[in-house]
Design a protein around this motif. Structure first.
Motif, PDB file in Angstrom:
ATOM      1  N   ASN A   1       1.915  -1.572   9.439  1.00  0.00           N
ATOM      2  CA  ASN A   1       2.627  -0.536   8.678  1.00  0.00           C
ATOM      3  C   ASN A   1       1.899   0.793   8.743  1.00  0.00           C
ATOM      4  O   ASN A   1       2.509   1.858   8.901  1.00  0.00           O
ATOM      5  CB  ASN A   1       2.772  -0.961   7.209  1.00  0.00           C
ATOM      6  CG  ASN A   1       3.792  -2.052   7.007  1.00  0.00           C
ATOM      7  OD1 ASN A   1       4.687  -2.226   7.824  1.00  0.00           O
ATOM      8  ND2 ASN A   1       3.664  -2.805   5.931  1.00  0.00           N
ATOM      9  N   TYR A   2       0.582   0.738   8.591  1.00  0.00           N
ATOM     10  CA  TYR A   2      -0.213   1.971   8.609  1.00  0.00           C
ATOM     11  C   TYR A   2      -0.100   2.670   9.957  1.00  0.00           C
ATOM     12  O   TYR A   2       0.103   3.888  10.029  1.00  0.00           O
ATOM     13  CB  TYR A   2      -1.677   1.647   8.303  1.00  0.00           C
ATOM     14  CG  TYR A   2      -2.570   2.867   8.306  1.00  0.00           C
ATOM     15  CD1 TYR A   2      -2.644   3.704   7.195  1.00  0.00           C
ATOM     16  CD2 TYR A   2      -3.324   3.199   9.420  1.00  0.00           C
ATOM     17  CE1 TYR A   2      -3.440   4.827   7.188  1.00  0.00           C
ATOM     18  CE2 TYR A   2      -4.123   4.323   9.431  1.00  0.00           C
ATOM     19  CZ  TYR A   2      -4.185   5.128   8.319  1.00  0.00           C
ATOM     20  OH  TYR A   2      -4.979   6.248   8.329  1.00  0.00           O
TER      21      TYR A   2
ATOM     22  N   TYR B   1      -7.687   5.141   4.680  1.00  0.00           N
ATOM     23  CA  TYR B   1      -7.404   6.278   3.823  1.00  0.00           C
ATOM     24  C   TYR B   1      -7.536   7.633   4.522  1.00  0.00           C
ATOM     25  O   TYR B   1      -6.925   8.595   4.115  1.00  0.00           O
ATOM     26  CB  TYR B   1      -8.365   6.289   2.628  1.00  0.00           C
ATOM     27  CG  TYR B   1      -8.105   5.186   1.645  1.00  0.00           C
ATOM     28  CD1 TYR B   1      -6.889   5.082   0.976  1.00  0.00           C
ATOM     29  CD2 TYR B   1      -9.070   4.224   1.394  1.00  0.00           C
ATOM     30  CE1 TYR B   1      -6.649   4.056   0.080  1.00  0.00           C
ATOM     31  CE2 TYR B   1      -8.842   3.193   0.494  1.00  0.00           C
ATOM     32  CZ  TYR B   1      -7.630   3.121  -0.162  1.00  0.00           C
ATOM     33  OH  TYR B   1      -7.399   2.101  -1.053  1.00  0.00           O
ATOM     34  N   ASN B   2      -8.375   7.758   5.538  1.00  0.00           N
ATOM     35  CA  ASN B   2      -8.648   9.086   6.074  1.00  0.00           C
ATOM     36  C   ASN B   2      -8.801   9.059   7.588  1.00  0.00           C
ATOM     37  O   ASN B   2      -8.589   8.042   8.242  1.00  0.00           O
ATOM     38  CB  ASN B   2      -9.911   9.668   5.431  1.00  0.00           C
ATOM     39  CG  ASN B   2     -11.067   8.669   5.508  1.00  0.00           C
ATOM     40  OD1 ASN B   2     -11.302   8.111   6.566  1.00  0.00           O
ATOM     41  ND2 ASN B   2     -11.745   8.434   4.397  1.00  0.00           N
ATOM     42  N   LYS B   3      -9.183  10.226   8.141  1.00  0.00           N
ATOM     43  CA  LYS B   3      -9.258  10.361   9.586  1.00  0.00           C
ATOM     44  C   LYS B   3     -10.253   9.399  10.208  1.00  0.00           C
ATOM     45  O   LYS B   3     -10.040   8.883  11.310  1.00  0.00           O
ATOM     46  CB  LYS B   3      -9.628  11.798   9.959  1.00  0.00           C
ATOM     47  CG  LYS B   3      -9.659  12.038  11.467  1.00  0.00           C
ATOM     48  CD  LYS B   3     -10.032  13.470  11.783  1.00  0.00           C
ATOM     49  CE  LYS B   3     -10.009  13.704  13.296  1.00  0.00           C
ATOM     50  NZ  LYS B   3     -10.961  12.827  13.991  1.00  0.00           N
TER      51      LYS B   3
ATOM     52  N   VAL C   1      -8.609   6.269  11.129  1.00  0.00           N
ATOM     53  CA  VAL C   1      -7.819   6.384  12.348  1.00  0.00           C
ATOM     54  C   VAL C   1      -8.738   6.262  13.557  1.00  0.00           C
ATOM     55  O   VAL C   1      -8.427   5.576  14.536  1.00  0.00           O
ATOM     56  CB  VAL C   1      -7.068   7.733  12.381  1.00  0.00           C
ATOM     57  CG1 VAL C   1      -6.329   7.882  13.714  1.00  0.00           C
ATOM     58  CG2 VAL C   1      -6.106   7.835  11.220  1.00  0.00           C
TER      59      VAL C   1
ATOM     60  N   LYS D   1       3.444   4.172  10.499  1.00  0.00           N
ATOM     61  CA  LYS D   1       3.814   5.299   9.637  1.00  0.00           C
ATOM     62  C   LYS D   1       2.872   6.494   9.738  1.00  0.00           C
ATOM     63  O   LYS D   1       3.296   7.636   9.529  1.00  0.00           O
ATOM     64  CB  LYS D   1       3.879   4.832   8.185  1.00  0.00           C
ATOM     65  CG  LYS D   1       5.021   3.859   7.926  1.00  0.00           C
ATOM     66  CD  LYS D   1       5.096   3.445   6.463  1.00  0.00           C
ATOM     67  CE  LYS D   1       6.286   2.517   6.226  1.00  0.00           C
ATOM     68  NZ  LYS D   1       6.409   2.101   4.806  1.00  0.00           N
ATOM     69  N   TYR D   2       1.615   6.249  10.046  1.00  0.00           N
ATOM     70  CA  TYR D   2       0.639   7.329  10.003  1.00  0.00           C
ATOM     71  C   TYR D   2      -0.073   7.604  11.323  1.00  0.00           C
ATOM     72  O   TYR D   2      -0.588   8.697  11.524  1.00  0.00           O
ATOM     73  CB  TYR D   2      -0.408   7.034   8.921  1.00  0.00           C
ATOM     74  CG  TYR D   2       0.164   7.102   7.526  1.00  0.00           C
ATOM     75  CD1 TYR D   2       0.346   8.324   6.880  1.00  0.00           C
ATOM     76  CD2 TYR D   2       0.547   5.952   6.854  1.00  0.00           C
ATOM     77  CE1 TYR D   2       0.894   8.393   5.612  1.00  0.00           C
ATOM     78  CE2 TYR D   2       1.095   6.005   5.575  1.00  0.00           C
ATOM     79  CZ  TYR D   2       1.261   7.236   4.961  1.00  0.00           C
ATOM     80  OH  TYR D   2       1.813   7.305   3.694  1.00  0.00           O
ATOM     81  N   VAL D   3      -0.150   6.622  12.203  1.00  0.00           N
ATOM     82  CA  VAL D   3      -0.843   6.831  13.471  1.00  0.00           C
ATOM     83  C   VAL D   3       0.014   6.305  14.623  1.00  0.00           C
ATOM     84  O   VAL D   3      -0.396   5.404  15.354  1.00  0.00           O
ATOM     85  CB  VAL D   3      -2.214   6.117  13.488  1.00  0.00           C
ATOM     86  CG1 VAL D   3      -3.172   6.834  14.437  1.00  0.00           C
ATOM     87  CG2 VAL D   3      -2.824   5.997  12.119  1.00  0.00           C
TER      88      VAL D   3
ATOM     89  N   LYS E   1       6.377   5.880   2.659  1.00  0.00           N
ATOM     90  CA  LYS E   1       4.954   6.159   2.854  1.00  0.00           C
ATOM     91  C   LYS E   1       4.069   4.963   2.516  1.00  0.00           C
ATOM     92  O   LYS E   1       2.923   4.884   2.955  1.00  0.00           O
ATOM     93  CB  LYS E   1       4.538   7.354   2.001  1.00  0.00           C
ATOM     94  CG  LYS E   1       5.218   8.652   2.398  1.00  0.00           C
ATOM     95  CD  LYS E   1       4.718   9.825   1.560  1.00  0.00           C
ATOM     96  CE  LYS E   1       5.365  11.133   2.010  1.00  0.00           C
ATOM     97  NZ  LYS E   1       4.876  12.300   1.229  1.00  0.00           N
ATOM     98  N   CYS E   2       4.571   4.036   1.724  1.00  0.00           N
ATOM     99  CA  CYS E   2       3.786   2.884   1.287  1.00  0.00           C
ATOM    100  C   CYS E   2       3.539   1.922   2.451  1.00  0.00           C
ATOM    101  O   CYS E   2       4.444   1.616   3.214  1.00  0.00           O
ATOM    102  CB  CYS E   2       4.515   2.156   0.157  1.00  0.00           C
ATOM    103  SG  CYS E   2       3.686   0.666  -0.423  1.00  0.00           S
ATOM    104  N   ILE E   3       2.297   1.442   2.573  1.00  0.00           N
ATOM    105  CA  ILE E   3       1.975   0.480   3.630  1.00  0.00           C
ATOM    106  C   ILE E   3       1.750  -0.916   3.059  1.00  0.00           C
ATOM    107  O   ILE E   3       1.317  -1.823   3.759  1.00  0.00           O
ATOM    108  CB  ILE E   3       0.736   0.923   4.435  1.00  0.00           C
ATOM    109  CG1 ILE E   3      -0.496   1.001   3.529  1.00  0.00           C
ATOM    110  CG2 ILE E   3       1.003   2.247   5.144  1.00  0.00           C
ATOM    111  CD1 ILE E   3      -1.800   1.206   4.289  1.00  0.00           C
TER     112      ILE E   3
END
Length: 247
Positions: free
Chosen positions: A109-110, A232-234, A237, A113-115, A7-9
């Motif tokens: 990385n972000y 950190y949040n939507k 993104v 992993k997240y988007v 989870k770490c970026i």
């Protein structure tokens, strides 16, 4: 407390908020010096921010590195010039209307992993470091291991990635590098990089550096957004997606 690496970026925010120095990070500094001591042939690629952060001792550090066996020293700003050329080729192609620069491994990385939906918006160009490494291998015929001296631990994610093909072997951060050499008087040494930067790549470490490079060549024909994102949040993104949609 161990970090969940899935989870770490590698943004470093946990280091910034911990005022007790209870958290640290591991890089390749110790391995770099040990391998050099053991006789490994190593060249060093230095992030251009090094010459901004340490202007009074930068050339002394280069001289010291040569004195302990470093074979070649490259300023990554040269790789930034190659990166700029590749971006120009990409953006001046009418088929490519937008994208997110992949120069920051934390942003990459972000996204990965997240988007993941934004992955197609990443411009398919290697980072300035790898542009430099490929140039050194292909045109300078440098077969040595390459160590990257940089301000950021996040680069180990791209260095260790399978696609890197072993082009770069070590990520050595400024902080750990100078801690290891705290007793050295760099004023006793002097040297310069093996590649002289004749372009604008030295501007990359400054806010908006890539933007300035591109606008120097293409003016305002294309819209280039320079923005530091705290992810950190939507809304972050949405910021990434909006950047990807710009022409």
């Amino acid at each position: 407390i161990r970090v969940n690496t899935s989870k770490c970026i590698l943004c470093g925010q946990c280091l910034n908020v911990c005022k007790h120095d209870a958290r640290g990070y591991i890089d390749d500094t110790e391995k770099f010096f040990q391998d050099l001591k053991d006789g490994a042939d190593i060249s060093v690629a230095i992030d251009p921010s090094f010459f901004v952060d340490y202007p009074n001792i930068a050339n002394g550090v280069l001289g010291y590195l040569r004195s302990i066996g470093i074979k070649n020293i490259y300023n990554v700003s040269y790789g930034s010039n190659i990166f700029t050329w590749a971006l120009l080729e990409y953006y001046l192609d009418d088929n490519n209307t937008g994208g997110i620069f992949p120069s920051c491994p934390t942003i990459v990385n972000y996204i990965e992993k997240y988007v993941p939906s934004v992955i197609p918006a990443l411009v398919p160009i290697r980072s300035p470091l790898f542009c430099l490494a490929i140039y050194a291998r292909k045109y300078l015929k440098d077969t040595n291991k390459i160590a990257f001296l940089s301000p950021c631990v996040a680069h180990f994610s791209e260095i260790d990635d399978a696609y890197s093909d072993g082009l770069v072997s070590y990520n050595v951060t400024f902080e750990h590098f100078f801690k290891s050499l705290k007793d050295i008087d760099f004023n006793l040494y002097y040297s310069e990089s093996d590649i002289t930067d004749y372009g604008l790549g030295a501007l990359y470490p400054f806010p908006g550096g890539i933007k300035e490079n591109l606008e120097h060549f293409i003016g305002y024909e294309k819209t280039i957004v320079s923005k530091n994102l705290v992810l950190y949040n939507k809304s972050d993104v949405d910021s990434l997606k909006s950047i990807a949609e710009y022409n």
